[in-house]
Motif scaffolding. Structure first.
Motif, PDB file in Angstrom:
ATOM      1  N   ASN A  69       4.745  10.693  -3.182  1.00 35.14           N
ATOM      2  CA  ASN A  69       4.729  10.285  -4.591  1.00 35.14           C
ATOM      3  C   ASN A  69       5.183  11.429  -5.504  1.00 35.14           C
ATOM      4  OD1 ASN A  69       4.228   8.635  -6.814  1.00 35.14           O
ATOM      5  ND2 ASN A  69       2.086   9.270  -6.953  1.00 35.14           N
TER       6      ASN A  69
ATOM      7  N   THR B 291       0.845  -1.185   0.000  1.00 34.51           N
ATOM      8  CA  THR B 291       0.000   0.000   0.000  1.00 34.51           C
ATOM      9  C   THR B 291       0.882   1.237   0.000  1.00 34.51           C
ATOM     10  OG1 THR B 291      -0.097   0.149   2.410  1.00 34.51           O
ATOM     11  CG2 THR B 291      -1.749  -1.235   1.320  1.00 34.51           C
ATOM     12  N   PHE B 292       0.261   2.375  -0.164  1.00 36.42           N
ATOM     13  CA  PHE B 292       1.014   3.626  -0.278  1.00 36.42           C
ATOM     14  C   PHE B 292       0.531   4.645   0.749  1.00 36.42           C
ATOM     15  CE2 PHE B 292       0.464   1.596  -4.437  1.00 36.42           C
ATOM     16  CZ  PHE B 292       1.783   1.290  -4.719  1.00 36.42           C
ATOM     17  N   GLU B 293      -0.033   4.132   1.838  1.00 39.30           N
ATOM     18  CA  GLU B 293      -0.573   5.036   2.853  1.00 39.30           C
ATOM     19  C   GLU B 293       0.543   5.581   3.727  1.00 39.30           C
ATOM     20  OE1 GLU B 293      -3.622   5.849   2.316  1.00 39.30           O
ATOM     21  OE2 GLU B 293      -3.598   4.311   0.759  1.00 39.30           O
ATOM     22  N   GLU B 294       0.363   6.803   4.175  1.00 37.24           N
ATOM     23  CA  GLU B 294       1.331   7.468   5.049  1.00 37.24           C
ATOM     24  C   GLU B 294       1.114   6.992   6.480  1.00 37.24           C
ATOM     25  OE1 GLU B 294       4.519  10.208   5.365  1.00 37.24           O
ATOM     26  OE2 GLU B 294       3.394   9.642   3.595  1.00 37.24           O
TER      27      GLU B 294
ATOM     28  N   THR C 138       4.847   6.839  -0.690  1.00 42.89           N
ATOM     29  CA  THR C 138       3.491   6.967  -0.145  1.00 42.89           C
ATOM     30  C   THR C 138       2.729   7.949  -1.037  1.00 42.89           C
ATOM     31  OG1 THR C 138       4.014   8.861   1.281  1.00 42.89           O
ATOM     32  CG2 THR C 138       4.400   6.654   2.192  1.00 42.89           C
ATOM     33  N   ARG C 139       1.441   8.068  -0.797  1.00 47.87           N
ATOM     34  CA  ARG C 139       0.659   9.006  -1.606  1.00 47.87           C
ATOM     35  C   ARG C 139       1.112  10.450  -1.359  1.00 47.87           C
ATOM     36  NH1 ARG C 139      -2.597   5.823  -4.132  1.00 47.87           N
ATOM     37  NH2 ARG C 139      -3.416   3.948  -3.124  1.00 47.87           N
ATOM     38  N   LYS C 140       1.659  10.698  -0.188  1.00 45.42           N
ATOM     39  CA  LYS C 140       2.149  12.042   0.122  1.00 45.42           C
ATOM     40  C   LYS C 140       3.496  12.318  -0.540  1.00 45.42           C
ATOM     41  CE  LYS C 140       3.284  15.050   4.037  1.00 45.42           C
ATOM     42  NZ  LYS C 140       3.342  15.149   5.525  1.00 45.42           N
TER      43      LYS C 140
ATOM     44  N   THR D 175       4.122   8.578 -12.367  1.00 45.98           N
ATOM     45  CA  THR D 175       4.591   8.834 -11.010  1.00 45.98           C
ATOM     46  C   THR D 175       5.281   7.578 -10.481  1.00 45.98           C
ATOM     47  OG1 THR D 175       2.599   8.027  -9.904  1.00 45.98           O
ATOM     48  CG2 THR D 175       2.621  10.347 -10.618  1.00 45.98           C
TER      49      THR D 175
ATOM     50  N   GLU E  89       2.974  -0.045  -9.296  1.00 43.59           N
ATOM     51  CA  GLU E  89       1.783  -0.807  -9.690  1.00 43.59           C
ATOM     52  C   GLU E  89       2.017  -1.550 -10.998  1.00 43.59           C
ATOM     53  OE1 GLU E  89      -1.804   1.761  -7.639  1.00 43.59           O
ATOM     54  OE2 GLU E  89      -1.146   2.323  -9.654  1.00 43.59           O
TER      55      GLU E  89
ATOM     56  N   ILE F 190       4.345   5.813  -7.902  1.00 47.26           N
ATOM     57  CA  ILE F 190       3.328   4.798  -7.619  1.00 47.26           C
ATOM     58  C   ILE F 190       2.920   4.085  -8.903  1.00 47.26           C
ATOM     59  CG2 ILE F 190       0.899   4.478  -6.949  1.00 47.26           C
ATOM     60  CD1 ILE F 190       1.349   6.426  -4.680  1.00 47.26           C
ATOM     61  N   ASP F 191       2.828   4.811 -10.009  1.00 49.52           N
ATOM     62  CA  ASP F 191       2.513   4.173 -11.295  1.00 49.52           C
ATOM     63  C   ASP F 191       3.512   3.068 -11.614  1.00 49.52           C
ATOM     64  OD1 ASP F 191       0.343   5.864 -11.774  1.00 49.52           O
ATOM     65  OD2 ASP F 191       1.583   7.343 -12.817  1.00 49.52           O
TER      66      ASP F 191
END
Length: 612
Positions: free
Chosen positions: A399, A8-11, A395-397, A354, A360, A356-357
């Protein structure tokens, strides 16, 4: 089109939540009349990946690295990290509440001795520290005139009201077609080691050792197919395996019961006490056995014998079936990597991707093989300055968009039933600078020096480590991590006891698989790492006066030729690059069913010419 299933990419939580947790924890210490407490990043077996219920360090401090320790006193606190996390830690930890210190040099015990006062009581959980670690803590306390106190229950668990439940991952059988050796034959070899140690029994406190010995795998922690468990193997008699019965199907229970008596985890304490009461000497792994086990044996009248775990060396030397399986796994993985790298080269220059891209996409290409069980660790995908964070986790933050002129560092791996992979490639997005090409070439030359090394049987990783650093040293540069680690066979991607590092004291033996991953990291600018896995094999040398070994490269993925300064490499190094790329093309191109990816692979593995 792409998605990640295994990470996951959660902070992680921070701010007010962490402040409140530290305050509540200190109140609990006061209630217990403790002046402070030691919080390692560990579970009972010193695993690298621990279940959520054992992420006490992350819960209290916010730091999510794979290695670290904290000491919380009533008025001040410190967190200790190694060179991999010196950039990450300040971004996750409240530096007003925690000072960030070295985990290695100087060691945490120095800070403890300097900050405790006479009469202080420093608490520790004996199930989360080895005996050697407890002895170091005790010496530090004594130096300050303080007392080290072993607690019966961990104070963090008291204030962690939403602590997750222990894991109950299903246990599976690791069949002979992948294991290559029966449990009976492994136990015969282990009993030989028990005799060599001169003890009556051995405790398998490392779940990896239990999994290997009894040919089982599990799902209790992320990224490693580990069944959390213990075993007790006597010199004579039937072994015992201690594992939560809820994890066992009828078939996995029947499989275990052929070789051992299967008991619940709580029975370990009873069995050890009964054996120790007879005065038995019981071997414990100095690297993974909890100090609580040593205390238990001694208190019951037995003799705890601290040693290195002999199963670790047996497990590290892969048998022919495991070697064949890992070669198959690497070829399968190489097809996914080629498709991914072709996709990156096609899409990244457009400026829309990005980090994250990329994570994935790579996982999706691996899942498309139909054989992926998990990623072997959270994929490191760092572009630009994020690439300079050695163990960066997006993380999403955090990224970041991949921009022309960036270097993209991708460190990833896969768990397949027939083998475990780990590979890093650094990719130029657009035109690299002269500095980037110089640093990349120095790293590559060190990588080649390791790959081409020929060494006497028994050579240690420490003796080889400097081969990887020499070209960086010539420019006053270095990297703050080891050059290589051992790799398991559908087990841990970071397997002991062998490693290539300044601290690598274990002899390298044929059948071992190690990573070869020198790097360079310019803070706030870019990171470079090149990693292949290497198999230790016999070196065929005419007239050799002693047994000699060398490495056989397992990883098959192109190295970015755009980043190589061909003016700075020798003819032998050039030949290695071209031979390696020819092998990648020869072995992998016929396996790729995508014409565009196959064409990309042909272009990426074209011979590199030496400038005139």
């Amino acid at each position: 089109m792409f998605e990640a299933h295994f990470q996951t990419f959660e902070e992680p939580e921070g701010g007010v939540a962490l402040t409140a947790r530290l305050a509540a924890f200190r109140e609990e210490l006061l209630r217990r009349k403790l002046s402070g407490f030691v919080i390692p990043r560990a579970d009972q077996q010193q695993n690298e990946y621990v279940p959520p219920a054992d992420e006490r360090l992350a819960w209290l401090t916010g730091f999510t690295g794979s290695a670290g320790m904290a000491v919380a006193l009533l008025q001040e606190a410190a967190i200790f990290v190694d060179g991999r996390y010196t950039v990450q830690a300040p971004k996750q930890v409240d530096t007003h509440a925690w000072s960030i210190q070295s985990l290695v040099e100087p060691p945490p015990e120095n800070w403890i001795a300097d900050h405790l006062k006479p009469g202080d009581r420093l608490g520790f959980d004996p199930w989360l520290h080895t005996t050697a670690a407890a002895e170091r803590l005790k010496a530090a306390c004594a130096k300050a005139g303080a007392e080290l106190v072993a607690v019966e229950t961990n104070p963090i668990d008291t204030v962690w009201h939403e602590r997750p439940a222990p894991p109950l991952g299903a246990v599976t059988i690791h069949p002979m077609e992948y294991a290559g050796e029966s449990e009976a034959d492994k136990l015969t070899r282990i009993r030989g080691e028990i005799t060599r140690l001169g003890v009556d029994a051995i405790v398998l406190s490392d779940s990896h050792a239990v999994a290997w010995t009894f040919n089982i795998r599990g799902a209790d922690v992320s990224h490693t197919p580990l069944p959390l468990s213990y075993a007790l193997v006597p010199k004579d008699g039937r072994p015992q395996v201690f594992i939560d019965h809820r994890k066992l199907s009828n078939s996995s229970r029947n499989h275990l019961e052929v070789s051992a008596q299967v008991q619940e985890p709580d029975a370990l304490v009873t069995s050890l006490r009964e054996l120790a009461a007879s005065g038995a000497s019981i071997a414990l792994d100095g690297a993974t056995a909890a100090d609580a086990l040593s205390r238990l044996i001694a208190d019951a009248g037995g003799k705890p014998v601290r040693s290195s775990d002999p199963i670790a060396m047996l497990k590290a030397m892969k048998n022919p079936v495991e070697i064949k399986g890992t070669m198959t796994a690497h070829r399968r993985d190489a097809v996914a990597l080629a498709k991914f790298l072709a996709w990156i080269d096609r899409e990244a220059p457009k400026g829309g991707l990005t980090e994250i891209d990329t994570v994935e996409a790579l996982e999706t290409f691996r899942r498309d093989t139909g054989a992926l069980k998990d990623v072997s660790f959270p994929t490191i995908a760092g572009t630009g300055p994020n690439g300079a964070i050695v163990h960066y986790r997006v993380t999403r933050k955090s990224n970041r968009r991949i921009a022309p002129g960036d270097l993209l560092l991708i460190d990833s791996g896969a768990q397949y039933e027939d083998g475990t992979t780990d590979v890093t490639r650094t990719i130029a997005i657009g035109e690299p600078t002269d500095e980037m090409r110089d640093r990349f070439t120095r790293v590559l030359r060190g990588h080649i020096a390791i790959s081409r090394a020929v060494f006497p049987d028994g050579t240690t990783g420490a003796q080889i480590d400097s081969f990887a650093r020499q070209f960086l040293w010539h420019a006053g540069l270095d990297f703050a991590h080891g050059t290589g680690h051992g790799v398991g066979s559908y087990l841990s991607v970071h397997e002991g006891p062998a490693r290539i590092s300044k601290l690598g004291a274990t002899p390298l033996k044929r059948g071992m698989i190690l990573s070869n991953e020198p790097g360079y990291y310019k803070t706030d600018a870019f990171g470079i790492r090149i990693e292949n896995l290497e198999l230790v094999v016999e070196a065929k040398i005419d007239c050799a006066e002693q047994p000699m070994n060398e490495f056989q490269t397992l990883t098959l993925a192109p190295i970015d030729r755009r980043l190589i300064n061909a003016h700075r490499i020798s003819k032998r190094e050039l030949a290695w690059i071209n031979d390696y790329h020819a092998r990648v093309r020869r072995e992998i191109a016929p396996l790729i069913d995508d014409a565009e990816a196959r064409d990309w692979l042909h272009a990426a593995t074209e011979p590199l010419a030496q400038p005139q």
